[in-house]
Design an enzyme around this catalytic site. Structure first.
Site, PDB file in Angstrom:
ATOM      1  N   SER A 146      39.436  33.144  27.282  1.00  0.00           N
ATOM      2  CA  SER A 146      39.194  34.253  28.210  1.00  0.00           C
ATOM      3  C   SER A 146      37.697  34.342  28.465  1.00  0.00           C
ATOM      4  CB  SER A 146      39.678  35.566  27.597  1.00  0.00           C
ATOM      5  OG  SER A 146      39.221  36.668  28.354  1.00  0.00           O
ATOM      6  N   TYR A 159      40.185  41.425  20.465  1.00  0.00           N
ATOM      7  CA  TYR A 159      40.511  40.426  21.485  1.00  0.00           C
ATOM      8  C   TYR A 159      39.322  39.490  21.723  1.00  0.00           C
ATOM      9  CZ  TYR A 159      42.359  38.638  25.949  1.00  0.00           C
ATOM     10  OH  TYR A 159      42.836  37.830  26.968  1.00  0.00           O
TER      11      TYR A 159
HETATM   12  P1  NAI Z   1      51.602  38.168  29.290  1.00  0.00           P
HETATM   13  O1  NAI Z   1      51.642  39.339  28.377  1.00  0.00           O
HETATM   14  O2  NAI Z   1      52.092  38.302  30.689  1.00  0.00           O
HETATM   15  O3  NAI Z   1      52.348  36.920  28.614  1.00  0.00           O
HETATM   16  C1  NAI Z   1      52.113  36.586  27.274  1.00  0.00           C
HETATM   17  C2  NAI Z   1      53.355  35.925  26.715  1.00  0.00           C
HETATM   18  O4  NAI Z   1      53.091  35.595  25.345  1.00  0.00           O
HETATM   19  C3  NAI Z   1      54.580  36.856  26.722  1.00  0.00           C
HETATM   20  O5  NAI Z   1      55.690  36.206  27.297  1.00  0.00           O
HETATM   21  C4  NAI Z   1      54.794  37.178  25.248  1.00  0.00           C
HETATM   22  O6  NAI Z   1      56.180  37.376  24.919  1.00  0.00           O
HETATM   23  C5  NAI Z   1      54.229  35.940  24.583  1.00  0.00           C
HETATM   24  N1  NAI Z   1      53.871  36.182  23.190  1.00  0.00           N
HETATM   25  C6  NAI Z   1      53.208  37.234  22.661  1.00  0.00           C
HETATM   26  N2  NAI Z   1      53.112  37.112  21.335  1.00  0.00           N
HETATM   27  C7  NAI Z   1      53.718  35.939  21.015  1.00  0.00           C
HETATM   28  C8  NAI Z   1      53.946  35.254  19.788  1.00  0.00           C
HETATM   29  N3  NAI Z   1      53.541  35.752  18.608  1.00  0.00           N
HETATM   30  N4  NAI Z   1      54.574  34.062  19.824  1.00  0.00           N
HETATM   31  C9  NAI Z   1      54.987  33.544  20.998  1.00  0.00           C
HETATM   32  N5  NAI Z   1      54.839  34.148  22.186  1.00  0.00           N
HETATM   33  C10 NAI Z   1      54.199  35.341  22.178  1.00  0.00           C
HETATM   34  O7  NAI Z   1      50.063  37.686  29.287  1.00  0.00           O
HETATM   35  P2  NAI Z   1      49.218  36.829  30.349  1.00  0.00           P
HETATM   36  O8  NAI Z   1      48.379  37.765  31.111  1.00  0.00           O
HETATM   37  O9  NAI Z   1      50.075  35.860  31.053  1.00  0.00           O
HETATM   38  O10 NAI Z   1      48.233  36.068  29.347  1.00  0.00           O
HETATM   39  C11 NAI Z   1      48.492  34.754  28.862  1.00  0.00           C
HETATM   40  C12 NAI Z   1      47.262  34.268  28.106  1.00  0.00           C
HETATM   41  O11 NAI Z   1      46.142  34.296  28.973  1.00  0.00           O
HETATM   42  C13 NAI Z   1      46.906  35.161  26.902  1.00  0.00           C
HETATM   43  O12 NAI Z   1      46.417  34.348  25.853  1.00  0.00           O
HETATM   44  C14 NAI Z   1      45.793  36.047  27.455  1.00  0.00           C
HETATM   45  O13 NAI Z   1      44.950  36.514  26.434  1.00  0.00           O
HETATM   46  C15 NAI Z   1      45.095  35.071  28.405  1.00  0.00           C
HETATM   47  N6  NAI Z   1      44.306  35.692  29.463  1.00  0.00           N
HETATM   48  C16 NAI Z   1      44.900  36.480  30.431  1.00  0.00           C
HETATM   49  C17 NAI Z   1      44.138  37.016  31.454  1.00  0.00           C
HETATM   50  C18 NAI Z   1      44.743  37.840  32.550  1.00  0.00           C
HETATM   51  O14 NAI Z   1      43.964  38.403  33.383  1.00  0.00           O
HETATM   52  N7  NAI Z   1      46.059  37.945  32.679  1.00  0.00           N
HETATM   53  C19 NAI Z   1      42.679  36.811  31.497  1.00  0.00           C
HETATM   54  C20 NAI Z   1      42.167  35.970  30.443  1.00  0.00           C
HETATM   55  C21 NAI Z   1      42.958  35.432  29.473  1.00  0.00           C
END
Ligand code: NAI
Length: 257
Positions: A146, A159
């Protein structure tokens, strides 16, 4: 088991959001993809939806995995080897995506440990157990970090620490694995992961888009296309790097006039 030369990727946290976008980009680029997530219902639904994108040789399958639980990680990798027979790309994307931990004086050790277990220990565990298969294929890893590894808003200590650690884990792994397995990180800025219905009901403001140098907030496909490139042979001279994809937000000075 797949018996052809189609490369196989494992994407963690692929039931929705950026992970699902990455899986979509990889399928379009001709990969087979194992979608993994802790959310079985959403993961199965995503796999069924994405199956329609598969080309002649590619395939998609959901495998349940909690990245913070080593026995779950081992079981998932065993299932992947049985079903696909190989692994060419690992995308450590799963994470607790809400960066706000509230005032640091009230941040409990339990909450701190929970976030680090998923966002930092998770990528370590999945990489550790995937490296054997990745060595065999000469594969690659991409960690989804990130821009918060580089800069902060208030009340985001857990985070930011996890993402900073993930960037460091990336270069440590890249040096340890050398020519066998390339390892890079992608640091997204603001990516709008909401579905089209949510975007219609609560549209982003013009200023949300215009504050970015490129004039818009990011989409999951912006990260998916970069990940697909980093996993491909075209990125064969790139390892240990953290590539920022944020529409230019971290390159702007914001001194008040
Ligand atoms: P999201 O919340 O939409 O999706 C995350 C997914 O990870 C979910 O399907 C959830 O069930 C799964 N998950 C959570 N804990 C888990 C575990 N212990 N084992 C397996 N799966 C697990 O999040 P998003 O926004 O798609 O983010 C994805 C990645 O990108 C994350 O690492 C986040 O920190 C990173 N990120 C997101 C940004 C954004 O603006 N959306 C910006 C920068 C980084």
């Amino acid at each position: 088991m797949v018996e052809d030369d189609t490369p196989v990727a494992l994407v963690t946290g692929a039931a929705r959001g950026i992970g699902k976008g990455v899986a979509t980009s990889l399928l379009k680029a001709g990969w087979s993809v194992a979608l993994t997530d802790i959310d079985e219902v959403a993961g199965q639904a995503a796999a069924e939806e994405l199956a329609r994108l598969c080309g002649a040789s590619g395939r998609v399958e959901f495998i349940l995995m909690d990245v913070s639980d080593e026995s779950s990680v081992v079981a998932c990798l065993e299932q992947l080897e049985e079903d696909f027979g190989r692994l060419d790309g690992l995308v450590n994307n799963a994470g607790i995506a809400d960066p706000d931990n509230g005032p640091v004086e009230q941040l409990t050790l339990e909450a701190w440990n929970r976030l680090l277990a998923t966002n930092l220990t998770g990528p370590f565990l999945v990489s550790k157990h995937a490296i054997g298969l990745l060595r065999e294929s000469g594969g690659a890893i991409v960690n989804i970090a990130s821009t918060r590894a580089l800069q902060s808003e208030a009340n985001t200590e857990a985070y930011a620490s996890a993402k900073g650690g993930l960037v460091a884990l990336t270069h440590a792994l890249a040096v340890s694995l050398g020519s066998a397995v390339r390892v890079n990180a992608v640091s997204p800025g603001w990516i709008d992961t909401r579905d089209s219905q949510q975007q219609r009901i609560d549209p982003l403001r013009s200023i949300d888009h215009q504050q970015h140098a490129v004039g818009r907030v990011g989409q999951p496909g912006d990260i998916g296309s970069l990940v697909a490139f980093l996993l491909s042979p075209a990125a064969g001279f790139i390892t240990g790097q953290n590539l920022v994809a944020d529409g230019g937000m971290t390159r702007q000075m914001i001194y008040v006039e």
